[in-house]
Design an enzyme around this catalytic site. Structure first.
Site, PDB file in Angstrom:
ATOM      1  N   LYS A   1      13.713 -16.090  -8.967  1.00  0.00           N
ATOM      2  CA  LYS A   1      13.492 -15.167 -10.086  1.00  0.00           C
ATOM      3  C   LYS A   1      12.545 -15.798 -11.099  1.00  0.00           C
ATOM      4  CE  LYS A   1      14.545 -12.289  -9.006  1.00  0.00           C
ATOM      5  NZ  LYS A   1      15.048 -11.438  -7.930  1.00  0.00           N
TER       6      LYS A   1
ATOM      7  N   ASN B   1      -2.028   1.501   5.810  1.00  0.00           N
ATOM      8  CA  ASN B   1      -1.051   0.561   5.260  1.00  0.00           C
ATOM      9  C   ASN B   1      -0.585  -0.340   6.386  1.00  0.00           C
ATOM     10  OD1 ASN B   1       1.063  -0.781   4.076  1.00  0.00           O
ATOM     11  ND2 ASN B   1       2.456   0.975   4.047  1.00  0.00           N
ATOM     12  N   GLY B   2      -0.822  -1.643   6.253  1.00  0.00           N
ATOM     13  CA  GLY B   2      -0.453  -2.574   7.320  1.00  0.00           C
ATOM     14  C   GLY B   2      -1.648  -3.442   7.646  1.00  0.00           C
TER      15      GLY B   2
ATOM     16  N   LYS C   1       6.601  -4.553  -4.382  1.00  0.00           N
ATOM     17  CA  LYS C   1       8.024  -4.223  -4.325  1.00  0.00           C
ATOM     18  C   LYS C   1       8.467  -3.990  -2.884  1.00  0.00           C
ATOM     19  CE  LYS C   1      11.946  -3.116  -6.325  1.00  0.00           C
ATOM     20  NZ  LYS C   1      12.730  -4.264  -6.812  1.00  0.00           N
TER      21      LYS C   1
ATOM     22  N   TRP D   1      -2.741  -2.793  -1.773  1.00  0.00           N
ATOM     23  CA  TRP D   1      -2.310  -4.153  -2.095  1.00  0.00           C
ATOM     24  C   TRP D   1      -3.140  -5.047  -1.183  1.00  0.00           C
ATOM     25  CZ3 TRP D   1       0.090  -8.299   0.418  1.00  0.00           C
ATOM     26  CH2 TRP D   1       0.641  -9.275  -0.416  1.00  0.00           C
TER      27      TRP D   1
ATOM     28  N   CYS E   1       0.825  -1.206   0.000  1.00  0.00           N
ATOM     29  CA  CYS E   1       0.000   0.000   0.000  1.00  0.00           C
ATOM     30  C   CYS E   1       0.862   1.261   0.000  1.00  0.00           C
ATOM     31  CB  CYS E   1      -0.889   0.028   1.222  1.00  0.00           C
ATOM     32  SG  CYS E   1      -1.969  -1.391   1.329  1.00  0.00           S
TER      33      CYS E   1
ATOM     34  N   ARG F   1       5.591   0.195  -5.718  1.00  0.00           N
ATOM     35  CA  ARG F   1       5.482  -0.640  -4.524  1.00  0.00           C
ATOM     36  C   ARG F   1       4.573  -1.844  -4.753  1.00  0.00           C
ATOM     37  NH1 ARG F   1       6.609   2.701   0.303  1.00  0.00           N
ATOM     38  NH2 ARG F   1       5.092   1.566   1.524  1.00  0.00           N
TER      39      ARG F   1
ATOM     40  N   HIS G   1      18.362 -36.622  -1.060  1.00  0.00           N
ATOM     41  CA  HIS G   1      17.561 -36.817   0.153  1.00  0.00           C
ATOM     42  C   HIS G   1      16.089 -36.516  -0.099  1.00  0.00           C
ATOM     43  CE1 HIS G   1      21.259 -37.417   2.393  1.00  0.00           C
ATOM     44  NE2 HIS G   1      21.745 -36.440   1.631  1.00  0.00           N
TER      45      HIS G   1
ATOM     46  N   GLU H   1      18.299 -18.237  -5.808  1.00  0.00           N
ATOM     47  CA  GLU H   1      17.916 -16.991  -6.472  1.00  0.00           C
ATOM     48  C   GLU H   1      17.379 -17.274  -7.886  1.00  0.00           C
ATOM     49  OE1 GLU H   1      17.320 -14.147  -5.545  1.00  0.00           O
ATOM     50  OE2 GLU H   1      17.379 -12.902  -7.332  1.00  0.00           O
TER      51      GLU H   1
ATOM     52  N   GLU I   1       8.907 -15.948  -9.772  1.00  0.00           N
ATOM     53  CA  GLU I   1       8.306 -14.612  -9.671  1.00  0.00           C
ATOM     54  C   GLU I   1       7.800 -14.098 -11.015  1.00  0.00           C
ATOM     55  OE1 GLU I   1      10.261 -11.529  -6.739  1.00  0.00           O
ATOM     56  OE2 GLU I   1      11.786 -12.605  -7.861  1.00  0.00           O
TER      57      GLU I   1
HETATM   58  C1  F6R Z   1      12.622 -10.797  -5.251  1.00  0.00           C
HETATM   59  C2  F6R Z   1      12.360  -9.666  -4.406  1.00  0.00           C
HETATM   60  C3  F6R Z   1      12.008  -9.902  -2.990  1.00  0.00           C
HETATM   61  C4  F6R Z   1      12.784  -8.923  -2.097  1.00  0.00           C
HETATM   62  C5  F6R Z   1      12.311  -9.047  -0.645  1.00  0.00           C
HETATM   63  C6  F6R Z   1      13.100  -8.147   0.296  1.00  0.00           C
HETATM   64  O1  F6R Z   1      12.900 -10.427  -6.554  1.00  0.00           O
HETATM   65  O2  F6R Z   1      12.421  -8.555  -4.847  1.00  0.00           O
HETATM   66  O3  F6R Z   1      12.238 -11.216  -2.619  1.00  0.00           O
HETATM   67  O4  F6R Z   1      14.139  -9.204  -2.209  1.00  0.00           O
HETATM   68  O5  F6R Z   1      10.959  -8.713  -0.567  1.00  0.00           O
HETATM   69  O6  F6R Z   1      12.964  -6.807  -0.055  1.00  0.00           O
HETATM   70  P1  F6R Z   1      13.992  -5.719   0.452  1.00  0.00           P
HETATM   71  O7  F6R Z   1      15.299  -6.020  -0.138  1.00  0.00           O
HETATM   72  O8  F6R Z   1      13.410  -4.421   0.006  1.00  0.00           O
HETATM   73  O9  F6R Z   1      14.031  -5.837   1.951  1.00  0.00           O
END
Ligand code: F6R
Length: 615
Positions: A492, A100-101, A610, A74, A2, A27, A511, A488, A495
């Site tokens: 990626k 927000n929250g 984000k 959001w 949000c 965001r 395992h 990672e 996502e």
């Molecule tokens: C993956 C991604 C998320 C962030 C995570 C932490 O592509 O962007 O997994 O890495 O939400 O976010 P920050 O780094 O802002 O604490």
């Protein structure tokens, strides 16, 4: 997640709110709304979907000066419909709030404070009812908000309009779930979730701390502490610019940000890695911080905390802290850390890695560390973010705005910051030899050109992406430093392409995960040069023996996978300690290529935000 914007002053309010919300779009959100004070009533306009749906409702409106609030939502409680979008009002329409929250006890509060029917499924709406109910009992606006903060469980930020006080906005925070920043300018007073929404209008800011409430009027701000005392605080003067980021020639921000990584590495190295003396120097950054030379000598262990991609940076950093820093190091998922009663003391160094500096779980872990008086460094890409205000020392990434929801360039910058800090600590603790320091500096300085080579080879990666784009499952395997790279790569891919992808330590494969292997589940194996190369070779043999298809990342000049793997992606030969850098870039391109083949919304994948400000 949000985003909140508010304004009271002499300028037309509705364009300020809409432009501010646009700046907060990165965001992540799924509906939006604004509330404007018109005379003595509040006019609320909301729309589901993109901000343009909301903006179109104002096309023929005359903008007027005044007071208003805006919000991008959001969804957490209730679907992303216009009814659930903010602002929410009490049934009389006197109060409007944006939130927000999460209000954890919203059901109990609904039973206790309802002033009429509820018109949404949200946890937030009850806050408007509560504040209106308390105002009706004769409480002042500030004390009604204070009681609301006390009664509502959870962590959140809140901005409130009261139609009987047309020149006033109230902003409040409880816990660490998204910040609130108040901006001061000649034409009026602003509030927003982060500075990026306001940098066009002002550079003079106050950050609200958890528990604080601020009263905003067109030419003044008063901040009250959790205990109700007036707080005097020096404003923060922002010196950074709001970079107007566009996609340039690239079809997506993710691609642009992947391609920027060679330059990002150059800025990560500049000022810290000295290529003339082959030494590392962070003394100006450490100077004057609580992390003095004596405290560095006394560090007995290090804890690295972060979430998602930032946690993967921590997992790479652990190798560096142990190997170059000489400090026993653990990595914790910040969301788990806070709930497992960790044993901490003032000789523990906690390093948080967070691109946004606003991730609720990482901030909660930092709070936990603060209570235990740990030394704290934060590695962050956002000047002025909450994590930089909590830590003893901030190492800023300077990677520029990262707009794509999926993190790319900030991961590389975070890994290099952890590499630099490990070398610096090892040197300060006299556990690092000058030979290893020099070798690491020389090798690190070769990374920008290594990354350029990987980027120059992107067509090969896109070819592989086309070949495998129809697969519904993927396995990613790596060992040692290749393990976080595998995690990672899987993150990626899932996502941006919505493909089911699992990342495992290759040693773990036998395992359990090997049961999944068949020709419909390709395996991406990180097999670059290093201590575990032979082990990866035998892991790949085991997959091939079971009919699996393998894409191997290999170092240039290594032909041991040529006959074994279905596809080999050749990467430049770098020091194995820095091997994650080119490998990560290759896996970013692979994920991007597959998502592009599938025609998906790469920069704003479904369900993702984000900045993750709720638990
Ligand atoms: C993956 C991604 C998320 C962030 C995570 C932490 O592509 O962007 O997994 O890495 O939400 O976010 P920050 O780094 O802002 O604490």
């Amino acid at each position: 997640m949000c985003g909140i914007v508010g304004y009271t002053g002499l300028d037309a309010v509705e364009p300020i709110l809409l432009q501010g919300l646009e700046k907060l779009e990165y965001r992540g959100y799924d509906s939006a709304g604004v509330g404007l004070l018109r005379g003595n009533s509040i006019e609320v306009t909301r729309a589901s979907g993109k901000l343009s749906n909301l903006a179109s409702k104002f096309e023929n409106e005359n903008s007027e000066p005044g007071t208003g609030i805006g919000h991008t939502r959001w969804a957490t409680h209730g679907a992303p419909t216009s009814e659930n979008a903010h602002p929410h009002q009490d049934p009389s329409g006197r109060v409007a709030i944006v939130h927000n929250g999460i209000v954890e006890n919203w059901k109990e509060l609904r039973a206790k404070f309802a002033t009429g029917e509820f018109s949404s499924d949200t946890d937030s709406e009850v806050l408007a009812h509560m504040i209106a109910a308390l105002l009706a009992q004769g409480e002042s606006l500030v004390s009604a908000v204070r009681r609301t903060l006390n009664e509502a469980a959870g962590a959140f930020s809140l901005v409130i309009l009261d139609s009987s006080q047309p020149d006033v906005l109230i902003a409040a925070r409880k816990g660490n779930a998204g910040g609130l920043v108040v901006g001061l300018a000649d034409d009026g007073t602003y509030v927003a979730s982060d500075m990026s929404a306001l940098l066009t209008y002002t550079r003079k800011f106050f950050f609200l701390e958890p528990g604080e409430i601020a009263t905003l009027k067109p030419s003044s701000v008063t901040i009250y502490s959790e205990e109700g005392r007036e707080v005097t605080r020096q404003p923060y003067q922002a010196t950074h610019d709001l970079t107007e980021v566009g996609k340039g020639q690239y079809p997506h921000y993710m691609m642009k940000e992947i391609y920027e990584q060679s330059d990002v590495l150059v800025s990560s190295l500049q000022g810290r890695y000295n290529g003339l003396s082959n030494t590392i120097d962070l003394s100006t950054e450490f100077e004057g911080s609580a992390i003095s030379k004596d405290r560095i000598q006394g560090i007995t262990r290090c804890l690295l905390v972060g979430m998602g991609t930032s946690m993967h940076a921590c997992m790479v950093g652990r190798h560096y802290l142990e190997r170059f820093g000489g400090i026993p190091t653990e990595v914790d998922n910040a969301a788990e850390f806070r709930y497992r009663r960790p044993l901490l003391d003032s000789n523990t160094l906690v390093i948080s890695v967070t691109q946004s500096g606003e991730t609720v779980d990482t901030l909660a872990a930092m709070d936990e560390a603060k209570r235990a008086d740990c030394l704290q460094i934060t590695i962050c890409n956002t000047p002025g973010a909450q994590s930089t205000r909590l830590a003893d020392l901030s190492l800023l990434l300077g990677a520029g705005a990262e707009i794509s929801v999926a993190s790319t360039k900030t991961l590389l910058a975070s890994i290099m910051a952890l590499h630099a800090v490990s070398l610096f600590l090892g040197k300060a603790r006299e556990t690092l030899t000058s030979e290893i320091e020099a070798e690491q500096v020389v090798n690190a300085l070769q990374l920008p050109s290594a990354v350029s080579t990987v980027l120059g080879n992107s067509e090969k990666l896109f070819e592989v992406a086309r070949k495998y784009a129809a697969s519904e499952h993927f396995l990613f395997l790596g060992r040692g430093l290749g393990y976080p790279v595998a995690l990672e790569g899987a993150l990626k891919l899932k996502e941006v392409s919505y493909i089911h992808a699992e990342g495992y330590s290759a040693g773990e494969m036998k395992h359990g995960p090997i049961a999944l292997v068949n020709d419909a589940m390709p395996t991406v194996a990180v097999c670059t040069r290093g201590d575990v190369h032979e082990k990866m070779l035998s892991n790949v043999e085991q997959i091939k023996a079971r009919g699996g298809r393998v894409i191997s990342l290999v170092t240039d000049g290594d032909d041991s996978f040529d006959k074994l793997a279905d596809d080999c992606i050749t990467l430049p030969d770098v020091d194995p300690a820095l091997g994650p850098i080119p490998s990560i870039v290759a896996l970013q391109l692979l994920a991007y290529g597959i998502a592009r083949e599938r025609g998906l919304d790469i920069d704003q994948p479904r369900n993702l935000a984000k900045t993750v400000t709720v638990e």
